[in-house]
Design an enzyme around this catalytic site. Sequence first.
Site, PDB file in Angstrom:
ATOM      1  N   HIS A  15      -6.622  -6.848  -1.110  1.00 55.49           N
ATOM      2  CA  HIS A  15      -5.568  -5.883  -0.775  1.00 55.49           C
ATOM      3  C   HIS A  15      -4.717  -6.356   0.390  1.00 55.49           C
ATOM      4  O   HIS A  15      -3.552  -5.988   0.507  1.00 55.49           O
ATOM      5  CB  HIS A  15      -6.242  -4.548  -0.420  1.00 55.49           C
ATOM      6  CG  HIS A  15      -5.301  -3.412  -0.225  1.00 55.49           C
ATOM      7  ND1 HIS A  15      -4.610  -2.831  -1.271  1.00 55.49           N
ATOM      8  CD2 HIS A  15      -4.918  -2.729   0.889  1.00 55.49           C
ATOM      9  CE1 HIS A  15      -3.865  -1.843  -0.819  1.00 55.49           C
ATOM     10  NE2 HIS A  15      -4.026  -1.766   0.500  1.00 55.49           N
TER      11      HIS A  15
ATOM     12  N   ASP B  37       0.845  -1.181   0.000  1.00 60.21           N
ATOM     13  CA  ASP B  37       0.000   0.000   0.000  1.00 60.21           C
ATOM     14  C   ASP B  37       0.892   1.247   0.000  1.00 60.21           C
ATOM     15  O   ASP B  37       1.800   1.349  -0.830  1.00 60.21           O
ATOM     16  CB  ASP B  37      -0.966  -0.068   1.194  1.00 60.21           C
ATOM     17  CG  ASP B  37      -1.997   1.027   1.215  1.00 60.21           C
ATOM     18  OD1 ASP B  37      -2.988   0.928   0.474  1.00 60.21           O
ATOM     19  OD2 ASP B  37      -1.808   2.002   1.974  1.00 60.21           O
TER      20      ASP B  37
ATOM     21  N   TYR C 180      -2.037  11.301   2.427  1.00 53.47           N
ATOM     22  CA  TYR C 180      -2.853  11.548   1.242  1.00 53.47           C
ATOM     23  C   TYR C 180      -2.882  13.035   0.890  1.00 53.47           C
ATOM     24  O   TYR C 180      -2.820  13.409  -0.282  1.00 53.47           O
ATOM     25  CB  TYR C 180      -4.285  11.061   1.485  1.00 53.47           C
ATOM     26  CG  TYR C 180      -4.421   9.558   1.523  1.00 53.47           C
ATOM     27  CD1 TYR C 180      -4.642   8.826   0.363  1.00 53.47           C
ATOM     28  CD2 TYR C 180      -4.342   8.859   2.727  1.00 53.47           C
ATOM     29  CE1 TYR C 180      -4.775   7.450   0.392  1.00 53.47           C
ATOM     30  CE2 TYR C 180      -4.474   7.481   2.769  1.00 53.47           C
ATOM     31  CZ  TYR C 180      -4.688   6.782   1.593  1.00 53.47           C
ATOM     32  OH  TYR C 180      -4.801   5.416   1.625  1.00 53.47           O
TER      33      TYR C 180
END
Length: 282
Positions: A261, A101, A208
């Site tokens: 994931h 990730d 982010y």
Amino acid sequence: MIRHQRVAANGIGFHLATCGPEDGPAVVLLHGFPEFWYGWRHQIEPLAAAGLRVIVPDQRGYGESDKPGGIGAYALDTLADDVCGICSELGHERFAVVGHDWGGIVAWHLAAREPARLSRLAILNAPHPATLASYALTHPLQAVRSAYVGFFQMPWLPEMALSANDHALLALALTSRSPPGTFDEAALAKYREAWSREGALSAMLNWYRAMPLARPLSRQIEIPAMVLWGDEDPALSSGLAEAGAAFCGTCEVLHLPGATHWLHHEIPEEVNALLLAFLAEA
């Protein structure tokens, strides 16, 4: 046999989990959102038992590591500097890196920026940072899947949403698509404890929010690379695996049907065997 310690690097303090012989080849495991070192618990001891010196940091903003304020503190180059600084502090000038990730995004960037320091690169369900925008523009489904990133750019509202009901949305991100039992209540309690630390949610979201500050490198990666991809990832299209591999001179891409994931949690024995075979070639 896992040892916990703190080191100072790149101007802040980091919590590390380490394991394996101190003179073994170093491998750094980089977690993603919304995990911390504990996300690699199924990999640490098997890799160490093979003779590797395993280094697993809580990356900045996560777990027990420091959580500096401000979006600029989470720029991609800074995150890469953290890894190099930690390894230098521990006496490892050359190391392999395994990233999942966001940890994989940092690992991609490290491999392009610091080829002299890295021996091997292994990626688990993480897009190359230079592919993110272009892939979404040409693959509408990926653009839809990435919509949450826009929500994360907002001030304070994401923190409120993610903290509500004892961090129910974050727990759901782990459990909603994984096979039952992948994340048991004991594991979720450890995650909730990490998410509840002061400043943790804002720091995690700032990864982010700092995306516009990133300077992705499109130069070719010359070190040996491997990409493992759980094809049932609800957020990242499987085609991103090949898109990232295109930046590598030598890269093996292995798709794992049925895994999501969270492949290193769901099928740890298979992931560990693939990582060990790849890292042993070094």
